[in-house]
Write a protein that holds these residues in place. Structure first.
Motif, PDB file in Angstrom:
ATOM      1  N   PHE A  85       1.660   5.214   1.612  1.00  0.00           N
ATOM      2  CA  PHE A  85       1.474   6.039   2.795  1.00  0.00           C
ATOM      3  C   PHE A  85       2.182   7.373   2.600  1.00  0.00           C
ATOM      4  CE2 PHE A  85       1.181   1.653   4.119  1.00  0.00           C
ATOM      5  CZ  PHE A  85       0.074   1.646   4.940  1.00  0.00           C
ATOM      6  N   ASP A  98      -6.116  -1.435  -1.337  1.00  0.00           N
ATOM      7  CA  ASP A  98      -6.131  -2.815  -0.869  1.00  0.00           C
ATOM      8  C   ASP A  98      -6.712  -3.737  -1.943  1.00  0.00           C
ATOM      9  OD1 ASP A  98      -5.894  -4.896   1.193  1.00  0.00           O
ATOM     10  OD2 ASP A  98      -8.089  -4.859   1.188  1.00  0.00           O
ATOM     11  N   SER A 137       0.842  -1.184   0.000  1.00  0.00           N
ATOM     12  CA  SER A 137       0.000   0.000   0.000  1.00  0.00           C
ATOM     13  C   SER A 137       0.879   1.236   0.000  1.00  0.00           C
ATOM     14  CB  SER A 137      -0.940   0.007   1.206  1.00  0.00           C
ATOM     15  OG  SER A 137      -1.962   0.965   1.051  1.00  0.00           O
ATOM     16  N   THR A 180     -13.025   5.371   9.954  1.00  0.00           N
ATOM     17  CA  THR A 180     -13.491   4.245   9.144  1.00  0.00           C
ATOM     18  C   THR A 180     -14.204   3.215  10.013  1.00  0.00           C
ATOM     19  OG1 THR A 180     -11.468   2.940   9.430  1.00  0.00           O
ATOM     20  CG2 THR A 180     -11.487   4.571   7.653  1.00  0.00           C
ATOM     21  N   GLN A 236     -12.014  -0.329   5.359  1.00  0.00           N
ATOM     22  CA  GLN A 236     -10.788   0.423   5.635  1.00  0.00           C
ATOM     23  C   GLN A 236     -10.726   1.745   4.881  1.00  0.00           C
ATOM     24  OE1 GLN A 236      -8.456  -3.273   4.633  1.00  0.00           O
ATOM     25  NE2 GLN A 236      -7.156  -2.506   6.282  1.00  0.00           N
ATOM     26  N   ARG A 237     -11.644   1.974   3.956  1.00  0.00           N
ATOM     27  CA  ARG A 237     -11.607   3.151   3.073  1.00  0.00           C
ATOM     28  C   ARG A 237     -10.236   3.274   2.411  1.00  0.00           C
ATOM     29  NH1 ARG A 237     -13.675   7.149   6.354  1.00  0.00           N
ATOM     30  NH2 ARG A 237     -11.702   8.217   6.537  1.00  0.00           N
ATOM     31  N   ASN A 238      -9.716   2.134   1.974  1.00  0.00           N
ATOM     32  CA  ASN A 238      -8.411   2.079   1.314  1.00  0.00           C
ATOM     33  C   ASN A 238      -8.580   1.333   0.002  1.00  0.00           C
ATOM     34  OD1 ASN A 238      -5.762   1.874   0.512  1.00  0.00           O
ATOM     35  ND2 ASN A 238      -5.121   0.544   2.174  1.00  0.00           N
ATOM     36  N   SER A 246      -4.338   5.727   8.472  1.00  0.00           N
ATOM     37  CA  SER A 246      -5.376   5.419   7.489  1.00  0.00           C
ATOM     38  C   SER A 246      -5.375   6.514   6.430  1.00  0.00           C
ATOM     39  CB  SER A 246      -6.749   5.338   8.160  1.00  0.00           C
ATOM     40  OG  SER A 246      -6.994   6.496   8.926  1.00  0.00           O
TER      41      SER A 246
END
Length: 623
Positions: free
Chosen positions: A85, A116, A83, A425, A111-113, A94
C-alpha cells in the motif's frame, strides 16, 4: 540499536577485496545498462534491480522486492495475505498498482490487485525488475496505475542452460524450482516450474489457532523467434489456510486461488506490433467460524462459501514512427472483463450481486521529442471508453507532460505533470465481502500529479532527490457507517519526497541509502521510512546486508487508539560459489524480530509481523 547496525554495515565493507570476475560481464548486468536497454528516462521515476542485485539479495519471491520500495509498505490482512500500500494508506484502499511479466499485465478483474495472486510469486525465471513510480508511461497501455512493477524473464540467448534450486527454511518450508532456457532450430525457449510448501508462525484468536500455511505451484513457458513472434504462457496455483477469515474464531478452512494467461505477440515490418491474450482468475473460499461471522446487516452466520471465476480478453495494435528527433507511438486496445459468481452461500439476506461484464476501448499516443541530445520532451494522451452491463457507461482520459534534461555529465533532472483517473473495481460496484455493501453509483477518481527529480552523478557517487504533489477529487473512500465505498466530495492532497544516495567502492562492492516521507492529514500506515543496502564480495563469497525502516503509526477504530511500533527489518544473505556449477546460499530474514507489524483484526487487536523471522538454506546447481 541504530548505531550498532550502522557499525555492522560500516565494518563489513572495510574488508573488500579486488575485483574477481570479468568486468565486461559486470558492466552488462549493471542496472543502468539494463535500464537503457528497456525504457527511456521519460517513462518515470525509476528503480531497477539487476540480475546481479537479485541473486546477491537472494530475492526468492516478489515480496522480497516489494518490501524495499520507497513510498510503500507491506501489510497483512485478516486472510493472511500480504499486499502493498502507498505510504499512509489503509487496507481499505484500492492501490492501482500494475504488475507486468514482460509485456503482459497481470489484471485481476474483481479487486484489480495483481499482488493478491502474484505478490509471493517466485523470481527464479526473472532476469531483472524495473519499477516506475508516479509518472509511468502511457505507452504501457491498459488501465492507469500509480506505480508499475515490470518483471523481465531471462533471455534464452544469454542462458542456454538448465538449473535447479532447492531450499529449506527454519519453519520447515520446502522450495523447489527449475528453469531451462536455450535455442533450438532458430526458436528461443524458456521453461520454468516451481513448487513451494510454505510454513509460517501460528497465532491464537479466541482459543482458536490461526494458520496461513500454504502451497504454491507456478509454471512459465515462453517461445519466440527474433523479430517475428513471441508466445508466453503462465499459471499459478495458491492453496492457503484461512488464517483469521471474516470472523474471530476460524475453524481451519482454506482459500484456493489460481490464475493463468496466454499472451501472443506478432511483430510486423515498419515497427508494427499486434498482440492478443486471454487470462482466467479463479477463487474459492470456505470459512466456518465458531462464534459466527458478522454480516453487513448485523446478523451472524456460522459459515460462508464463495466461488467466483473471471476472465479477461485483450487485443492491441501499436505502430511506432521514428524520425531524427521524434519517436511517436500510436496504439489501440480492447479489453473484455467478465465476472461470474458461481456460489455465495451462508448469507441471511443475499445482496444484489450480479454476473458482470465490462468492455474497455482505448486509444493512446506518446511523443518523445528530442530538442537536442540533452533535452527530451514527452507528450502523452490516452482516451478510454467503459461499456458496463449494469453501470453507466463512462468516458475517461489521461494526459502527461514531461521534460528530461541532461545538464552536464553530473547533473540530470526530470519534471512531470499528469492528469489521470482511477476507475472503481467490481469489488466496489458489483461484488463485495459479506460485511461490505456494493455501490453501483461510484464514479472514477480524478488525480493530478506534479513531480520532479534531480540526480547528481560522479564516477562512484549518485544522489537522487525526488519531490511530488498529488491531488485527488472524488476519491474512492470506504464509509464505515454505510459499509461501502463512496466518492469523497472533499479534495484530498499530499506532498511526498525521497532522497537516495549510492556509493560504489568498486565494481563488486556498493552501498545505498534511502529515506522518504509523505505529508498528509489522515494516515493508516507508515508515513516515512528508510533503507540501507550493502553489497560485498570476498573472493567466492557474496554478502548482502539490508535494513528496512518503517515509522510507527496510530490507528483509531472509535473505541480507542491502537499503536503500531516502528519497524526494523534487518536481513543478511550469504552465498558461496563452490564452482561454476554449484552455489550454496544462506539467508536470515528479520533477524532482530522487529519488522513492522500489521493489525489483522480490530476486534481481537491481534498484531503480527509483516515479515516473519526465518532462516533459509539453498543449493543451486547449473547443468
Amino acid at each position: 540499536m541504530k548505531y550498532l547496525l550502522l557499525l555492522l554495515f560500516t565494518s563489513s565493507f572495510l574488508f573488500s577485496q579486488n575485483i574477481m570476475l570479468d568486468d565486461l560481464l559486470k558492466e552488462y548486468e549493471d542496472s543502468e545498462s539494463l535500464y537503457k536497454k528497456t525504457k527511456q528516462e521519460s517513462a518515470g521515476f525509476l528503480i531497477v534491480y539487476s540480475r546481479d542485485d537479485l541473486e546477491r539479495m537472494q530475492a526468492y519471491s516478489l515480496a522480497d522486492i516489494l518490501k524495499t520500495i520507497r513510498m510503500y509498505s507491506m501489510q497483512v490482512n485478516n486472510m493472511g495475505r500480504t499486499s502493498i500500500f502507498q505510504a499512509g494508506a489503509g487496507k481499505a484502499s484500492s492501490p492501482p498498482i500494475k504488475l507486468y511479466i514482460d509485456d503482459f499485465e497481470i489484471s485481476t478483474v474483481i479487486q484489480r490487485n495483481a499482488f493478491d495472486m502474484y505478490g509471493d510469486m517466485d523470481l527464479y525465471f526473472v532476469d531483472h525488475i524495473e519499477i516506475y513510480q508516479g509518472a509511468s508511461s502511457i505507452a504501457f497501455g491498459n488501465e492507469p496505475g500509480s506505480m508499475v512493477v515490470r518483471l523481465y524473464s531471462k533471455d534464452p540467448n544469454r542462458e542456454n542452460s538448465r538449473s535447479l534450486q532447492v531450499g529449506l527454511d527454519s519453519q520447515n518450508s520446502l522450495e523447489i524450482r527449475a528453469v531451462d532456457a536455450g535455442k533450438v532450430e532458430g526458436y528461443n525457449y524458456l521453461l520454468y516450474a516451481s513448487g513451494i510448501k510454505k510454513e509460517s508462525d501460528k497465532y491464537r484468536s479466541n482459543n482458536h489457532q490461526l494458520s496461513r500455511d500454504g502451497k504454491r505451484y507456478q509454471t512459465h513457458f515462453r517461445v519466440s523467434k527474433d523479430d517475428n513472434f513471441r508466445v508466453d504462457f503462465d499459471t499459478i496455483f495458491n492453496y492457503n489456510d484461512i488464517f483469521g477469515g471474516f470472523g474471530t474464531a476460524p475453524l481451519g478452512d482454506e482459500i484456493q486461488r489460481s490464475y493463468g494467461y496466454l499472451n501472443i505477440i506478432k511483430y510486423f515490418p515498419n515497427d508494427i506490433e499486434f498482440s492478443i491474450s486471454a487470462s482466467q482468475e479463479s477463487k474459492e473460499l470456505s470459512n466456518s467460524d465458531e462464534i459466527g461471522i458478522k454480516l453487513v446487516d448485523g446478523k451472524l452466520t456460522k459459515s460462508i462459501h464463495i466461488r467466483i471465476k473471471s476472465n479477461t480478453y485483450k487485443s492491441s495494435l501499436k505502430k511506432r514512427f521514428i524520425n531524427d528527433n521524434s519517436d511517436l507511438l500510436i496504439g489501440a486496445e480492447f479489453q473484455r472483463k467478465t465476472f461470474n459468481l458461481q456460489d455465495y452461500s451462508g448469507l441471511n439476506s443475499l445482496q444484489d450481486f450480479k454476473n458482470d461484464r465490462l468492455d474497455i476501448y482505448m486509444l493512446y499516443l506518446e511523443e518523445l521529442y528530442n530538442i537536442n541530445p540533452e533535452h527530451l520532451v514527452t507528450v502523452s494522451a490516452k482516451f478510454d471508453y467503459y461499456d458496463n452491463v449494469f453501470l453507466k457507461n463512462s468516458k475517461e482520459h489521461s494526459v502527461k507532460l514531461g521534460y528530461t534534461a541532461l545538464w552536464s555529465k553530473a547533473w540530470q533532472s526530470k519534471l512531470f505533470a499528469i492528469n489521470k483517473y482511477v476507475y472503481p473495481t467490481l469489488f466496489q460496484t458489483s461484488f463485495s465481502a459479506p460485511n461490505y455493501n456494493i455501490n453501483p453509483d461510484l464514479k472514477s477518481m480524478d488525480i493530478n500529479i506534479f513531480g520532479s527529480e534531480i540526480q547528481y552523478n560522479q564516477q562512484k557517487n549518485k544522489i537522487i532527490f525526488g519531490l511530488a504533489y498529488k491531488e485527488m477529487r472524488n476519491a474512492l473512500s470506504f464509509d464505515k457507517v454505510h459499509k461501502k465505498y463512496i466518492n469523497n466530495s472533499q479534495k484530498k492532497d499530499f506532498v511526498r519526497y525521497y532522497l537516495r544516495g549510492e556509493y560504489n567502492f568498486d565494481i563488486d562492492n556498493k552501498i545505498s541509502t534511502e529515506i522518504f516521507k509523505i505529508f498528509k492529514e489522515v494516515y493508516s500506515s507508515p508515513t516515512s521510512g528508510g533503507m540501507i543496502q550493502l553489497f560485498n564480495r570476498f573472493g567466492k563469497f557474496d554478502i548482502y546486508n539490508e535494513l528496512i525502516y518503517r515509522k510507527g503509526y496510530t490507528l483509531n477504530f472509535g473505541d480507542g487508539d491502537i499503536d503500531i511500533a516502528d519497524g526494523y527489518d534487518y536481513s543478511v544473505a550469504i552465498s558461496y560459489l563452490v564452482n561454476h556449477q554449484l552455489k550454496i546460499k544462506l539467508k536470515a530474514e528479520n533477524l532482530l524480530d522487529k519488522a513492522s507489524e500489521s493489525l489483522v483484526n480490530s476486534q481481537t487487536l491481534l498484531k503480527i509481523p509483516t515479515i516473519e523471522r526465518r532462516a533459509v538454506i539453498t543449493m543451486e546447481y547449473t547443468f
